[in-house]
Design a protein around this motif. Structure first.
Motif, PDB file in Angstrom:
ATOM      1  N   MET A   1       0.828  -1.206   0.000  1.00 36.09           N
ATOM      2  CA  MET A   1       0.000   0.000   0.000  1.00 36.09           C
ATOM      3  C   MET A   1       0.864   1.259   0.000  1.00 36.09           C
ATOM      4  O   MET A   1       1.967   1.263   0.546  1.00 36.09           O
TER       5      MET A   1
ATOM      6  N   ILE B   1      -1.063   2.354   9.758  1.00 38.14           N
ATOM      7  CA  ILE B   1      -1.748   1.545   8.734  1.00 38.14           C
ATOM      8  C   ILE B   1      -3.227   1.383   9.073  1.00 38.14           C
ATOM      9  O   ILE B   1      -3.575   0.972  10.196  1.00 38.14           O
TER      10      ILE B   1
ATOM     11  N   SER C   1      -3.229  -4.988   3.259  1.00 44.79           N
ATOM     12  CA  SER C   1      -1.864  -5.309   3.709  1.00 44.79           C
ATOM     13  C   SER C   1      -1.795  -5.546   5.213  1.00 44.79           C
ATOM     14  O   SER C   1      -0.854  -6.187   5.692  1.00 44.79           O
TER      15      SER C   1
ATOM     16  N   GLY D   1      -4.534   1.057  -4.717  1.00 41.07           N
ATOM     17  CA  GLY D   1      -5.609   0.098  -4.969  1.00 41.07           C
ATOM     18  C   GLY D   1      -6.743   0.688  -5.773  1.00 41.07           C
ATOM     19  O   GLY D   1      -7.756   0.023  -6.018  1.00 41.07           O
TER      20      GLY D   1
ATOM     21  N   TYR E   1       3.614  14.118  -1.356  1.00 38.97           N
ATOM     22  CA  TYR E   1       2.172  14.310  -1.559  1.00 38.97           C
ATOM     23  C   TYR E   1       1.778  15.537  -0.753  1.00 38.97           C
ATOM     24  O   TYR E   1       2.069  15.635   0.444  1.00 38.97           O
TER      25      TYR E   1
HETATM   26  C1  LIG Z   1      -0.655   9.683  -0.999  1.00 39.12           C
HETATM   27  C2  LIG Z   1      -1.346   8.610  -0.179  1.00 39.12           C
HETATM   28  C3  LIG Z   1      -0.894   8.325   1.092  1.00 39.12           C
HETATM   29  C4  LIG Z   1      -1.507   7.344   1.869  1.00 39.12           C
HETATM   30  N1  LIG Z   1      -1.046   7.100   3.129  1.00 39.12           N
HETATM   31  C5  LIG Z   1      -1.610   6.146   3.877  1.00 39.12           C
HETATM   32  C6  LIG Z   1      -1.112   5.845   5.174  1.00 39.12           C
HETATM   33  O1  LIG Z   1      -0.158   6.442   5.661  1.00 39.12           O
HETATM   34  N2  LIG Z   1      -1.735   4.868   5.874  1.00 39.12           N
HETATM   35  C7  LIG Z   1      -2.814   4.184   5.393  1.00 39.12           C
HETATM   36  O2  LIG Z   1      -3.341   3.322   6.081  1.00 39.12           O
HETATM   37  N3  LIG Z   1      -3.300   4.440   4.157  1.00 39.12           N
HETATM   38  C8  LIG Z   1      -2.711   5.388   3.385  1.00 39.12           C
HETATM   39  N4  LIG Z   1      -3.184   5.640   2.128  1.00 39.12           N
HETATM   40  C9  LIG Z   1      -4.274   4.828   1.591  1.00 39.12           C
HETATM   41  C10 LIG Z   1      -3.754   3.491   1.082  1.00 39.12           C
HETATM   42  O3  LIG Z   1      -2.781   3.622   0.064  1.00 39.12           O
HETATM   43  C11 LIG Z   1      -4.946   2.684   0.569  1.00 39.12           C
HETATM   44  O4  LIG Z   1      -6.003   2.780   1.457  1.00 39.12           O
HETATM   45  C12 LIG Z   1      -4.641   1.254   0.461  1.00 39.12           C
HETATM   46  O5  LIG Z   1      -3.608   0.995  -0.425  1.00 39.12           O
HETATM   47  C13 LIG Z   1      -5.861   0.530  -0.066  1.00 39.12           C
HETATM   48  O6  LIG Z   1      -5.882  -0.642   0.582  1.00 39.12           O
HETATM   49  P1  LIG Z   1      -6.341  -2.032  -0.052  1.00 39.12           P
HETATM   50  O7  LIG Z   1      -5.051  -2.790  -0.117  1.00 39.12           O
HETATM   51  O8  LIG Z   1      -7.278  -2.560   0.973  1.00 39.12           O
HETATM   52  O9  LIG Z   1      -6.913  -1.823  -1.416  1.00 39.12           O
HETATM   53  C14 LIG Z   1      -2.598   6.630   1.344  1.00 39.12           C
HETATM   54  C15 LIG Z   1      -3.050   6.907   0.056  1.00 39.12           C
HETATM   55  C16 LIG Z   1      -2.435   7.884  -0.699  1.00 39.12           C
HETATM   56  C17 LIG Z   1      -2.935   8.184  -2.098  1.00 39.12           C
END
Ligand SMILES: Cc1cc2nc3c(=O)[nH]c(=O)nc-3n(C[C@H](O)[C@H](O)[C@H](O)COP(=O)(O)O)c2cc1C
Length: 194
Positions: free
Chosen positions: A44, A63, A69, A97, A163
Protein backbone atom coordinates in the motif's frame (compact mmCIF):
# COMPACT_ATOMS: atom_id res chain seq x y z
CA UNK A 1 3.47 -2.93 27.22
CA UNK A 2 4.57 0.49 28.44
CA UNK A 3 2.13 2.66 26.48
CA UNK A 4 -0.23 5.06 28.19
CA UNK A 5 -3.80 5.37 26.94
CA UNK A 6 -5.99 8.19 28.25
CA UNK A 7 -9.69 8.64 27.67
CA UNK A 8 -9.80 12.10 26.19
CA UNK A 9 -13.08 13.98 26.51
CA UNK A 10 -13.55 16.84 24.10
CA UNK A 11 -16.22 19.55 24.44
CA UNK A 12 -16.19 20.60 20.81
CA UNK A 13 -15.57 17.82 18.28
CA UNK A 14 -13.39 18.74 15.32
CA UNK A 15 -14.98 17.38 12.15
CA UNK A 16 -13.12 14.80 10.08
CA UNK A 17 -13.37 17.14 7.08
CA UNK A 18 -11.72 20.01 8.94
CA UNK A 19 -8.95 17.72 10.15
CA UNK A 20 -8.46 16.23 6.66
CA UNK A 21 -8.30 19.74 5.24
CA UNK A 22 -5.59 20.68 7.74
CA UNK A 23 -3.58 17.53 7.02
CA UNK A 24 -3.67 18.23 3.27
CA UNK A 25 -1.26 21.06 4.08
CA UNK A 26 1.27 18.67 5.56
CA UNK A 27 3.78 17.49 2.94
CA UNK A 28 4.40 13.76 3.16
CA UNK A 29 7.13 11.65 1.57
CA UNK A 30 5.55 8.83 -0.44
CA UNK A 31 6.53 5.21 0.26
CA UNK A 32 5.12 1.79 -0.52
CA UNK A 33 4.74 -0.62 2.38
CA UNK A 34 4.94 -4.28 1.38
CA UNK A 35 4.18 -7.43 3.33
CA UNK A 36 3.79 -11.18 2.89
CA UNK A 37 5.59 -14.06 1.21
CA UNK A 38 5.50 -15.68 -2.25
CA UNK A 39 2.13 -14.98 -3.90
CA UNK A 40 0.59 -14.10 -0.53
CA UNK A 41 1.74 -10.50 -0.77
CA UNK A 42 0.23 -7.06 -0.84
CA UNK A 43 1.32 -3.49 -0.49
CA UNK A 44 0.00 0.00 0.00
CA UNK A 45 1.01 3.58 -0.65
CA UNK A 46 1.62 5.56 2.55
CA UNK A 47 2.80 8.95 3.68
CA UNK A 48 2.83 8.08 7.36
CA UNK A 49 6.32 6.60 7.57
CA UNK A 50 8.63 8.44 9.89
CA UNK A 51 11.78 7.75 11.80
CA UNK A 52 11.32 6.73 15.44
CA UNK A 53 14.92 6.37 16.56
CA UNK A 54 18.33 5.97 15.00
CA UNK A 55 19.88 4.05 17.87
CA UNK A 56 18.47 1.50 17.50
CA UNK A 57 17.26 2.13 13.95
CA UNK A 58 13.46 2.00 14.13
CA UNK A 59 10.59 3.60 12.25
CA UNK A 60 6.84 4.09 12.57
CA UNK A 61 4.06 3.67 10.06
CA UNK A 62 0.36 4.16 10.53
CA UNK A 63 -1.75 1.54 8.73
CA UNK A 64 -5.51 1.47 8.25
CA UNK A 65 -6.78 -1.78 9.73
CA UNK A 66 -9.19 -2.17 6.80
CA UNK A 67 -6.30 -2.22 4.29
CA UNK A 68 -5.53 -5.56 2.67
CA UNK A 69 -1.86 -5.31 3.71
CA UNK A 70 -2.69 -5.04 7.39
CA UNK A 71 -3.38 -8.76 8.10
CA UNK A 72 -0.15 -9.65 6.27
CA UNK A 73 1.92 -7.26 8.37
CA UNK A 74 0.35 -8.69 11.51
CA UNK A 75 0.59 -12.37 10.53
CA UNK A 76 4.13 -12.45 9.12
CA UNK A 77 5.62 -9.84 11.47
CA UNK A 78 7.75 -8.23 8.77
CA UNK A 79 7.26 -5.39 6.32
CA UNK A 80 9.22 -3.43 3.75
CA UNK A 81 9.36 0.31 3.14
CA UNK A 82 10.27 1.45 -0.37
CA UNK A 83 10.71 5.22 -0.43
CA UNK A 84 9.66 6.37 -3.90
CA UNK A 85 11.55 8.53 -6.36
CA UNK A 86 9.94 11.27 -8.43
CA UNK A 87 9.72 8.79 -11.35
CA UNK A 88 7.60 6.26 -9.48
CA UNK A 89 4.23 8.02 -9.41
CA UNK A 90 2.69 5.14 -11.40
CA UNK A 91 3.75 2.72 -8.63
CA UNK A 92 2.32 5.05 -5.97
CA UNK A 93 -1.01 5.08 -7.82
CA UNK A 94 -1.04 1.32 -8.34
CA UNK A 95 -0.54 0.69 -4.61
CA UNK A 96 -3.45 2.88 -3.55
CA UNK A 97 -5.61 0.10 -4.97
CA UNK A 98 -7.70 2.61 -6.93
CA UNK A 99 -7.21 0.81 -10.26
CA UNK A 100 -8.80 -2.28 -8.72
CA UNK A 101 -5.56 -4.29 -8.58
CA UNK A 102 -5.20 -6.49 -5.51
CA UNK A 103 -2.42 -8.44 -3.81
CA UNK A 104 0.39 -9.78 -5.99
CA UNK A 105 -1.07 -8.11 -9.15
CA UNK A 106 -0.07 -4.70 -7.76
CA UNK A 107 3.59 -5.73 -8.10
CA UNK A 108 3.46 -6.44 -11.87
CA UNK A 109 5.41 -4.11 -14.13
CA UNK A 110 8.13 -3.22 -11.61
CA UNK A 111 11.23 -5.02 -10.35
CA UNK A 112 11.28 -6.33 -6.79
CA UNK A 113 13.92 -8.02 -4.65
CA UNK A 114 13.77 -9.81 -1.33
CA UNK A 115 16.48 -9.34 1.27
CA UNK A 116 16.66 -10.11 4.98
CA UNK A 117 12.96 -10.16 5.90
CA UNK A 118 11.70 -11.91 2.75
CA UNK A 119 9.21 -9.18 1.82
CA UNK A 120 9.43 -7.61 -1.66
CA UNK A 121 11.37 -4.34 -1.87
CA UNK A 122 11.27 -2.08 -4.91
CA UNK A 123 14.42 -2.05 -7.04
CA UNK A 124 15.33 1.56 -7.82
CA UNK A 125 13.52 3.01 -4.82
CA UNK A 126 15.16 6.04 -3.22
CA UNK A 127 15.73 3.80 -0.21
CA UNK A 128 14.47 0.33 0.64
CA UNK A 129 14.14 -0.63 4.28
CA UNK A 130 13.50 -4.12 5.64
CA UNK A 131 11.71 -4.17 8.98
CA UNK A 132 10.61 -6.59 11.66
CA UNK A 133 7.49 -5.64 13.59
CA UNK A 134 8.52 -4.71 17.12
CA UNK A 135 5.35 -3.22 18.51
CA UNK A 136 1.77 -2.54 17.38
CA UNK A 137 -0.65 -0.01 18.84
CA UNK A 138 -4.17 -0.52 17.48
CA UNK A 139 -6.09 2.71 17.96
CA UNK A 140 -9.17 4.11 16.22
CA UNK A 141 -9.22 3.07 12.54
CA UNK A 142 -5.45 2.55 12.33
CA UNK A 143 -2.54 0.67 13.82
CA UNK A 144 0.74 2.34 14.62
CA UNK A 145 3.43 -0.15 13.74
CA UNK A 146 6.95 0.18 15.09
CA UNK A 147 9.44 -1.56 12.84
CA UNK A 148 12.98 -2.48 13.82
CA UNK A 149 15.20 -1.91 10.83
CA UNK A 150 16.93 -5.09 9.65
CA UNK A 151 18.49 -3.86 6.44
CA UNK A 152 18.78 -0.70 4.36
CA UNK A 153 19.69 -0.02 0.73
CA UNK A 154 19.91 3.44 -0.76
CA UNK A 155 19.93 4.64 -4.35
CA UNK A 156 22.16 7.43 -5.71
CA UNK A 157 19.01 9.12 -7.10
CA UNK A 158 17.93 12.22 -5.23
CA UNK A 159 14.58 13.38 -6.62
CA UNK A 160 11.86 12.33 -4.20
CA UNK A 161 8.10 11.96 -4.47
CA UNK A 162 5.92 13.81 -2.00
CA UNK A 163 2.17 14.31 -1.56
CA UNK A 164 0.79 17.73 -0.77
CA UNK A 165 -2.63 19.34 -1.17
CA UNK A 166 -4.04 16.13 -2.66
CA UNK A 167 -1.46 15.74 -5.42
CA UNK A 168 1.93 14.21 -6.07
CA UNK A 169 4.79 16.70 -6.15
CA UNK A 170 8.44 16.22 -7.05
CA UNK A 171 11.17 17.29 -4.68
CA UNK A 172 14.32 17.84 -6.69
CA UNK A 173 17.39 18.75 -4.70
CA UNK A 174 19.16 21.03 -7.19
CA UNK A 175 16.06 23.03 -8.15
CA UNK A 176 15.11 23.35 -4.52
CA UNK A 177 18.58 24.57 -3.62
CA UNK A 178 18.20 27.30 -6.25
CA UNK A 179 14.72 28.23 -4.94
CA UNK A 180 16.04 28.31 -1.38
CA UNK A 181 18.90 30.57 -2.40
CA UNK A 182 16.37 32.91 -4.08
CA UNK A 183 14.20 33.28 -0.99
CA UNK A 184 16.95 33.18 1.65
CA UNK A 185 17.89 36.42 3.30
CA UNK A 186 21.65 36.87 2.88
CA UNK A 187 23.34 36.28 6.25
CA UNK A 188 25.09 39.66 6.13
CA UNK A 189 21.64 41.29 6.49
CA UNK A 190 21.02 39.27 9.63
CA UNK A 191 24.32 39.91 11.39
CA UNK A 192 24.54 42.75 13.89
CA UNK A 193 27.53 44.26 15.59
CA UNK A 194 27.36 44.24 19.38
C1 LIG B 1 -0.66 9.68 -1.00
C2 LIG B 1 -1.35 8.61 -0.18
C3 LIG B 1 -0.89 8.32 1.09
C4 LIG B 1 -1.51 7.34 1.87
N1 LIG B 1 -1.05 7.10 3.13
C5 LIG B 1 -1.61 6.15 3.88
C6 LIG B 1 -1.11 5.85 5.17
O1 LIG B 1 -0.16 6.44 5.66
N2 LIG B 1 -1.73 4.87 5.87
C7 LIG B 1 -2.81 4.18 5.39
O2 LIG B 1 -3.34 3.32 6.08
N3 LIG B 1 -3.30 4.44 4.16
C8 LIG B 1 -2.71 5.39 3.38
N4 LIG B 1 -3.18 5.64 2.13
C9 LIG B 1 -4.27 4.83 1.59
C10 LIG B 1 -3.75 3.49 1.08
O3 LIG B 1 -2.78 3.62 0.06
C11 LIG B 1 -4.95 2.68 0.57
O4 LIG B 1 -6.00 2.78 1.46
C12 LIG B 1 -4.64 1.25 0.46
O5 LIG B 1 -3.61 0.99 -0.43
C13 LIG B 1 -5.86 0.53 -0.07
O6 LIG B 1 -5.88 -0.64 0.58
P1 LIG B 1 -6.34 -2.03 -0.05
O7 LIG B 1 -5.05 -2.79 -0.12
O8 LIG B 1 -7.28 -2.56 0.97
O9 LIG B 1 -6.91 -1.82 -1.42
C14 LIG B 1 -2.60 6.63 1.34
C15 LIG B 1 -3.05 6.91 0.06
C16 LIG B 1 -2.43 7.88 -0.70
C17 LIG B 1 -2.94 8.18 -2.10
Amino acid sequence: MNSLVRNVSIDREVSSDDFRNAMRRLTGGVSVITAGRGRDISGMTVTSVSSLSVDPPALIVSINREASSWPLVKRYGFFGVSILTSEQTDIAQRFTGKGGLKGADRFAGAEWVTRVSGVPLLTGALAAIDCEVEHIVERHSHAIVIGRVLDVTVSPRTAALAYWQGRYVVIEQDEDAVKLAEVSVPTRHLSRKI
